[in-house]
Enzyme design. Sequence first.
Site, PDB file in Angstrom:
ATOM      1  N   SER A   1       0.800  -1.144   0.174  1.00 37.27           N
ATOM      2  CA  SER A   1      -0.596  -0.018   0.451  1.00 37.27           C
ATOM      3  C   SER A   1       0.949   1.259   0.088  1.00 37.27           C
ATOM      4  CB  SER A   1      -0.335  -0.184   1.103  1.00 37.27           C
ATOM      5  OG  SER A   1      -0.601  -0.131   2.390  1.00 37.27           O
TER       6      SER A   1
ATOM      7  N   GLY B   1      -2.045  -4.211   0.803  1.00 36.83           N
ATOM      8  CA  GLY B   1      -1.866  -5.426   2.167  1.00 36.83           C
ATOM      9  C   GLY B   1      -1.329  -6.626   1.042  1.00 36.83           C
TER      10      GLY B   1
ATOM     11  N   ASN C   1       3.947  -5.680   5.942  1.00 36.26           N
ATOM     12  CA  ASN C   1       2.334  -6.536   5.738  1.00 36.26           C
ATOM     13  C   ASN C   1       3.283  -8.007   6.496  1.00 36.26           C
ATOM     14  OD1 ASN C   1       0.396  -4.779   5.051  1.00 36.26           O
ATOM     15  ND2 ASN C   1       1.025  -5.144   3.216  1.00 36.26           N
TER      16      ASN C   1
ATOM     17  N   ASP D   1      -4.136   6.646   9.983  1.00 34.20           N
ATOM     18  CA  ASP D   1      -4.055   5.196  10.621  1.00 34.20           C
ATOM     19  C   ASP D   1      -2.778   5.386  11.357  1.00 34.20           C
ATOM     20  OD1 ASP D   1      -2.331   5.641   8.453  1.00 34.20           O
ATOM     21  OD2 ASP D   1      -3.571   3.347   7.365  1.00 34.20           O
TER      22      ASP D   1
ATOM     23  N   HIS E   1       0.466   5.287   7.090  1.00 34.94           N
ATOM     24  CA  HIS E   1       0.307   5.875   5.451  1.00 34.94           C
ATOM     25  C   HIS E   1       0.879   6.890   5.207  1.00 34.94           C
ATOM     26  CE1 HIS E   1      -2.417   1.642   5.177  1.00 34.94           C
ATOM     27  NE2 HIS E   1      -1.419   1.565   4.261  1.00 34.94           N
TER      28      HIS E   1
END
Length: 209
Positions: free
Chosen positions: A37, A74, A103, A184, A187
């Site tokens: 991402s 992801g 991830n 979040d 990012h």
Amino acid sequence: MAASLMLACALPAMAQTAAKAATTPKPARTVLVMGDSLSAGYGLAASQGWVALTADRVAKTKPGWRVVNASISGETTAGGAARIDGEIKRNKPAVVVIELGANDGLRGLPLAQSRANLDRMIRASKASGAKVLLIGMRMPPNLGREYTQGFSDNYAALAKQHGIALLPFLLEPIALDRNAFQDDNLHPIASAQPKLRDHVWTQLEPLLR
């Protein structure tokens, strides 16, 4: 006489073929980005991510090159390893940029597993004749010192083993700036993307010469 006539008729066609060959542009050499991402531009417009900004720079400053972004939000190293052969076959890259592992780390996956997947991607890329830029990540300290250190060491060890370019930490220019991240806290926001582009460019640009 007949031979001379045949030659005279053939010359214009030969000249036309030669002119066409001279003016036909060479196929663009491709930079293939395999990321998660952070490279797919999560939460951003398609034109705002660091990969899109890099593609714009390449188009303006590196004639004969193009950037293909095959990043998926992801994505894990296992996903990248499963996709690498198909992406290489489809895009025939001259340079492969691998930005994966975050991830894996966030899920606490075994370090040996992540390393093996990245190794698989690097070997496939090199076997195709492509140069490789490996972009590393770092994990938060709550995962424990042994894991976070081992996670970071994986990238350095693979780069040394395969003799490839390494950018140790993608987010280094903004890592300490909370305002550079979306809600979040994972990012980067749009205004931070040029810094990431410039950071990656330090290691990518030499591979495009």
